[in-house]
Structure formats: C-alpha cells, structure tokens
Design a protein around this motif. Sequence first.
Motif, PDB file in Angstrom:
ATOM      1  N   THR A   1      15.180  52.900 -15.952  1.00 28.27           N
ATOM      2  CA  THR A   1      14.737  52.600 -17.137  1.00 28.27           C
ATOM      3  C   THR A   1      14.155  53.800 -18.353  1.00 28.27           C
ATOM      4  N   MET A   2      13.163  54.017 -17.140  1.00 26.90           N
ATOM      5  CA  MET A   2      12.453  55.499 -18.789  1.00 26.90           C
ATOM      6  C   MET A   2      11.981  55.254 -19.588  1.00 26.90           C
ATOM      7  N   SER A   3      11.014  54.410 -19.225  1.00 28.70           N
ATOM      8  CA  SER A   3       9.883  53.200 -19.954  1.00 28.70           C
ATOM      9  C   SER A   3       8.967  53.572 -20.086  1.00 28.70           C
ATOM     10  N   HIS A   4       8.387  54.501 -19.060  1.00 31.39           N
ATOM     11  CA  HIS A   4       6.505  54.533 -18.866  1.00 31.39           C
ATOM     12  C   HIS A   4       6.444  54.908 -20.779  1.00 31.39           C
TER      13      HIS A   4
ATOM     14  N   LEU B   1      12.011  51.909  -8.114  1.00 29.26           N
ATOM     15  CA  LEU B   1       9.992  51.041  -8.140  1.00 29.26           C
ATOM     16  C   LEU B   1       9.926  50.052  -8.852  1.00 29.26           C
ATOM     17  N   ARG B   2      11.111  48.820  -8.933  1.00 28.76           N
ATOM     18  CA  ARG B   2      10.914  48.009  -9.625  1.00 28.76           C
ATOM     19  C   ARG B   2      11.109  46.582  -7.717  1.00 28.76           C
TER      20      ARG B   2
ATOM     21  N   SER C   1       6.369  58.924  -9.835  1.00 27.15           N
ATOM     22  CA  SER C   1       5.138  58.896  -8.895  1.00 27.15           C
ATOM     23  C   SER C   1       3.773  58.593  -8.286  1.00 27.15           C
ATOM     24  N   ARG C   2       3.761  58.867  -9.375  1.00 27.03           N
ATOM     25  CA  ARG C   2       2.533  57.754  -9.534  1.00 27.03           C
ATOM     26  C   ARG C   2       2.240  56.346  -9.761  1.00 27.03           C
ATOM     27  N   GLU C   3       2.852  55.403 -10.047  1.00 30.40           N
ATOM     28  CA  GLU C   3       2.984  54.314  -9.857  1.00 30.40           C
ATOM     29  C   GLU C   3       3.897  53.784  -8.479  1.00 30.40           C
TER      30      GLU C   3
END
Length: 302
Positions: free
Chosen positions: A185-188, A227-228, A251-253
């Motif tokens: 989603t590239m939403s960070h 990641l979800r 990576s951080r998430e």
Amino acid sequence: MPSLRSRALSVALIAVGRRRRFASAEAVRARVAESARRPASHLPPRSLGRVADVSRTFVGAWPVYDASPRGVEPAAQVLYMHGGGYINELVRPHWSMIRTLVTEAQARVVVPAYILAPRGTADRTVPVAADLLSGLIASGGAGGTVLIGDAAGAGMALAAAQRLRDRTGAQPSRIVLISPWLDLTMSHPDQAAIEAADPVQARPGLLEAGRLYAGTLATDDPRVSPLRGSFAGLAPLTVFTGTRDVLTTDSRELLRRARADGVDVEFHEEPGLPHGYPLLPVPEGRAARDRIVELIRSAAEE
C-alpha cells in the motif's frame, strides 16, 4: 557513517538514473511492456557453473534452478526468492549472492524464476512458493532449511511462510529478509521523507508494480502485503535494511509487530545505506553476507 565506497555507490546510482525505473506508474508500465516484447534472461552466469553443480527443473510454469557445492554434501539448503519489484527477472547481483551461499556456506540453493507480474499475481505465486518451501523442509528437515528473500522476493517469502504455517504449521529454521517490501500500500507516513534521500526507489512506480502484482486482490491483503498478516508461529527472523531505503518503514514495522507476536527478530539497520545493500559490492554488504553465511552454517548444525 556509511563507508566511502557506499557513499560513492549511492552517488553513482543517482547519476545513472536508477530511480527513474520507479519514478512513475507510466515508467513501470513501459518496463512491463518492454519485458513482454523482449523477455529478459533469468539464466545463471556461466561462472556459477565453475564452482557449483547447477541444474534446472520446472514446477508448473516456473523454471527452478538448483545450485549445489561441487564435490561435497551440502551442509544446508536455502530457498532464495529474488527481488525486482515483481516485474524484473534475476540479475547478476542475485546470482552473486547465490554464489556466495553455495561456496561459503556450502549450501544447496534453490532459486525459482517465478512468473512476473502482471501474469504472476499474489494469489498464484504465493501458493507455489509455499509448496517449494514445504518440499525443501520435508526433504531435508526444518533444521537445515533457510528461507531467504530480497526486496519483493522477501515479501513473497514471508507470505509463503505465513501460508505454510497456516496450512501445516511447518517452518524453516530461519527466515532472512533483505530490504523487504512487505506493505504494497506504500502508506506509511514516514516514507515521504525517506524517499527524498533514496537513490534507487520511488513510491509512484512501486505503487503501480504493487497493483500489478496484487491482481484482483486488495493491496492490503496479507497474501500481497504480508506485513498485514500474523507473525505468530513463524520461524526466527533476520532483517537487513538501510536508512536510505523508502521501504525501511516496512522493516521497522515488522520488528515491532513480529516481536509483539512473540517471534525472535535479529535486526540490522545500516545508517545511510540504500535499498538492497547486502547484495552490493561495499564493506557493509560484505558484512551482511558474512552474517547470512553464519546463519546458514548455524542452521546446518541444528
């Protein structure tokens, strides 16, 4: 502080326009169209055949390469899922990493040249990757199997491990993710600031590549964006990322969510390093490759 060689390489990547490949949705669509007209080769370099026994089989429509050290029994086995934004084939840096795993870790490395997007979508590729992983674990024992993926391949690898966990509970001894792309989603909210310093990647093109790979699925579906999904029950994770990579937020998430789910995570974040640095000919890349070799050797001893 990154090494002088790393800084020089980042400057060179900007100078040669590497980031233009993902600068826009139009650039990605043009790349996909060109690949359809003139498919790139995914063949291993001839030099690999001088140090490894290399063979090729097919799993459905996927060519799958198998590289093993010559003259010795492999100490461990690796399933390697390559990156490239889901739209690019295996390239020389991937094969260089594979050569390192064969010669220095004495590993048998299985490398699928999976079908690229838009023909290859998450609903089709993740089950096949999970089947390959399951077969390796069954044939060699979980203690000697390491799952490795870089960039988009890391996302596919993690989604395959999640699917296999849900299906049978089986896991490799370790999962290694190199500059992983885990949330398509590239939403960070932090990505905009990081993108400005990224010499390789840009969000508009990544969003389009992610849309092509998602196919009929939503980009936040865990099969597309692992990641979800849940991390509970996964193998121990090792993650490599650099702070000049727009995807470092993934990576951080992952670190936060995986540890919250009780998963052991070994985390390496290199200041000033770009996307995919463990595959690059820089001192920090060499150190990352050495650590990956150590992890494979440790898996062989379990």
